[in-house]
Write a protein that holds these residues in place. Structure first.
Motif, PDB file in Angstrom:
ATOM      1  N   VAL A  48       3.607  -7.255  -1.112  1.00  0.00           N
ATOM      2  CA  VAL A  48       3.261  -6.188  -2.052  1.00  0.00           C
ATOM      3  C   VAL A  48       4.240  -6.191  -3.222  1.00  0.00           C
ATOM      4  N   GLU A  49       5.521  -6.328  -2.920  1.00  0.00           N
ATOM      5  CA  GLU A  49       6.542  -6.317  -3.974  1.00  0.00           C
ATOM      6  C   GLU A  49       6.417  -7.531  -4.886  1.00  0.00           C
ATOM      7  N   GLU A  50       6.165  -8.696  -4.293  1.00  0.00           N
ATOM      8  CA  GLU A  50       6.009  -9.916  -5.095  1.00  0.00           C
ATOM      9  C   GLU A  50       4.754  -9.849  -5.966  1.00  0.00           C
ATOM     10  N   ASP A  51       3.689  -9.259  -5.418  1.00  0.00           N
ATOM     11  CA  ASP A  51       2.412  -9.237  -6.130  1.00  0.00           C
ATOM     12  C   ASP A  51       2.463  -8.368  -7.378  1.00  0.00           C
ATOM     13  N   ARG A  52       3.428  -7.465  -7.448  1.00  0.00           N
ATOM     14  CA  ARG A  52       3.566  -6.660  -8.675  1.00  0.00           C
ATOM     15  C   ARG A  52       3.872  -7.556  -9.869  1.00  0.00           C
ATOM     16  N   GLY A  53       4.467  -8.697  -9.599  1.00  0.00           N
ATOM     17  CA  GLY A  53       4.757  -9.646 -10.670  1.00  0.00           C
ATOM     18  C   GLY A  53       3.533 -10.390 -11.162  1.00  0.00           C
ATOM     19  N   GLN A  54       2.393 -10.243 -10.450  1.00  0.00           N
ATOM     20  CA  GLN A  54       1.157 -10.919 -10.833  1.00  0.00           C
ATOM     21  C   GLN A  54       0.255 -10.037 -11.684  1.00  0.00           C
ATOM     22  N   LEU A  55       0.634  -8.778 -11.869  1.00  0.00           N
ATOM     23  CA  LEU A  55      -0.192  -7.877 -12.677  1.00  0.00           C
ATOM     24  C   LEU A  55      -0.368  -8.450 -14.077  1.00  0.00           C
ATOM     25  N   GLY A  56      -1.586  -8.423 -14.568  1.00  0.00           N
ATOM     26  CA  GLY A  56      -1.883  -9.022 -15.863  1.00  0.00           C
ATOM     27  C   GLY A  56      -2.460 -10.419 -15.743  1.00  0.00           C
ATOM     28  N   ASP A  57      -2.459 -10.960 -14.511  1.00  0.00           N
ATOM     29  CA  ASP A  57      -3.043 -12.285 -14.260  1.00  0.00           C
ATOM     30  C   ASP A  57      -4.057 -12.130 -13.122  1.00  0.00           C
ATOM     31  N   LEU A  61      -3.562 -12.711  -9.107  1.00  0.00           N
ATOM     32  CA  LEU A  61      -3.597 -11.510  -8.273  1.00  0.00           C
ATOM     33  C   LEU A  61      -4.685 -11.628  -7.208  1.00  0.00           C
ATOM     34  N   SER A  62      -5.795 -12.262  -7.557  1.00  0.00           N
ATOM     35  CA  SER A  62      -6.873 -12.475  -6.590  1.00  0.00           C
ATOM     36  C   SER A  62      -6.408 -13.390  -5.458  1.00  0.00           C
ATOM     37  N   ARG A  63      -5.685 -14.447  -5.800  1.00  0.00           N
ATOM     38  CA  ARG A  63      -5.149 -15.346  -4.768  1.00  0.00           C
ATOM     39  C   ARG A  63      -4.154 -14.607  -3.884  1.00  0.00           C
ATOM     40  N   ALA A  64      -3.304 -13.806  -4.520  1.00  0.00           N
ATOM     41  CA  ALA A  64      -2.313 -13.032  -3.768  1.00  0.00           C
ATOM     42  C   ALA A  64      -2.995 -12.018  -2.865  1.00  0.00           C
ATOM     43  N   ASN A  65      -4.093 -11.450  -3.331  1.00  0.00           N
ATOM     44  CA  ASN A  65      -4.851 -10.474  -2.545  1.00  0.00           C
ATOM     45  C   ASN A  65      -5.424 -11.122  -1.288  1.00  0.00           C
ATOM     46  N   ASP A  96      -9.709  -3.458 -15.838  1.00  0.00           N
ATOM     47  CA  ASP A  96      -8.492  -2.841 -16.347  1.00  0.00           C
ATOM     48  C   ASP A  96      -7.991  -1.750 -15.403  1.00  0.00           C
ATOM     49  N   GLY A  97      -6.761  -1.871 -14.965  1.00  0.00           N
ATOM     50  CA  GLY A  97      -6.142  -0.871 -14.107  1.00  0.00           C
ATOM     51  C   GLY A  97      -6.372  -1.073 -12.617  1.00  0.00           C
ATOM     52  N   ARG A  98      -7.323  -1.933 -12.251  1.00  0.00           N
ATOM     53  CA  ARG A  98      -7.638  -2.115 -10.832  1.00  0.00           C
ATOM     54  C   ARG A  98      -6.477  -2.764 -10.077  1.00  0.00           C
ATOM     55  N   GLY A  99      -5.764  -3.678 -10.740  1.00  0.00           N
ATOM     56  CA  GLY A  99      -4.650  -4.356 -10.078  1.00  0.00           C
ATOM     57  C   GLY A  99      -3.590  -3.383  -9.609  1.00  0.00           C
ATOM     58  N   GLU A 100      -3.182  -2.465 -10.494  1.00  0.00           N
ATOM     59  CA  GLU A 100      -2.157  -1.480 -10.137  1.00  0.00           C
ATOM     60  C   GLU A 100      -2.633  -0.583  -8.997  1.00  0.00           C
TER      61      GLU A 100
END
Length: 213
Positions: A104-113, A117-121, A159-163
């Motif tokens: 979860v903490e690492e995936d915050r660095g993927q916001l905007g991509d 983020l989909s791969r991380a999910n 927009d905003g779904r990642g967060e």
């Protein structure tokens, strides 16, 4: 270990190299993956049987999901994922919970991509599946997530779904970490429900944007 033709084609679909509607040609695939046409032919037949491919005349194309199939898929996914979270809250080792938290903490660095983020999910959800410690459930969820590859876009691109999704992931991890079986199941079911709602809005917007004939 060398991957077989089936795995290579499936991974290409899952990663978006081949997208819904793309035509798959036996000879092209054999050349692309450096294998003979026979295993490619067998792989295509297997993927068609699994509804990953469909017929368009004499051609095989990557299948797409209609509205009803999408709804059915999300119903099954929500229940199976909720069960995985419930079992993870019961069986996950402390180390597994820490790995989920780190994700979860690492995936915050993927916001905007959205693609990253989909791969991380997918990685995050698979880790929950493994933490359920139920091999049969993991197998069924693998099949469900394979079908998710037939979606042309990711809801995480909205927009905003990642967060929002990461906040939902955190709630799931918190419940699993505290051993709250009901809380974990409910948090994951709500997460899938929100993803489905976002997907429906995405599809509706795409339909509205299509030029009228």
């Amino acid at each position: 270990m060398q991957k077989d033709a089936y795995t290579l084609i499936l991974e290409a679909i899952d990663s978006g190299v081949f997208r819904p509607g793309d035509r798959l040609v036996e000879s092209d695939l054999a050349e692309r993956f450096g294998v003979s046409r026979t295993p490619v032919r067998e792989a295509l037949q297997r993927l068609e049987t699994q509804s990953m491919l469909s017929r368009d005349g004499r051609s095989l194309i990557v299948a797409s999901l209609d509205h009803n199939q999408l709804a059915e898929l999300y119903v099954v996914r929500a229940e199976l994922e909720a069960l995985a979270a419930r079992l993870a809250a019961k069986h996950a080792a402390p180390e597994e919970v820490r790995v989920l938290q780190e994700m979860v903490e690492e995936d915050r660095g993927q916001l905007g991509d959205p693609a990253a983020l989909s791969r991380a999910n997918r990685r995050f959800h698979h880790q929950i599946h493994l933490a359920s410690h139920n091999r049969y459930l993991v197998q069924q969820l693998d099949l469900v997530h394979r079908s998710m590859a037939l979606l042309a876009t990711t809801s995480l691109a909205v927009d905003g779904r990642g967060e929002t999704a990461l906040r939902e992931h955190q709630a799931i991890v918190d419940a699993i970490g505290s051993g709250d079986e009901d809380g974990a199941a409910n948090a994951l079911r709500a997460h899938i429900s929100k993803a489905f709602e976002t997907r429906l809005k995405l599809d509706a917007a795409a339909l509205a944007a299509k030029p009228k004939v």
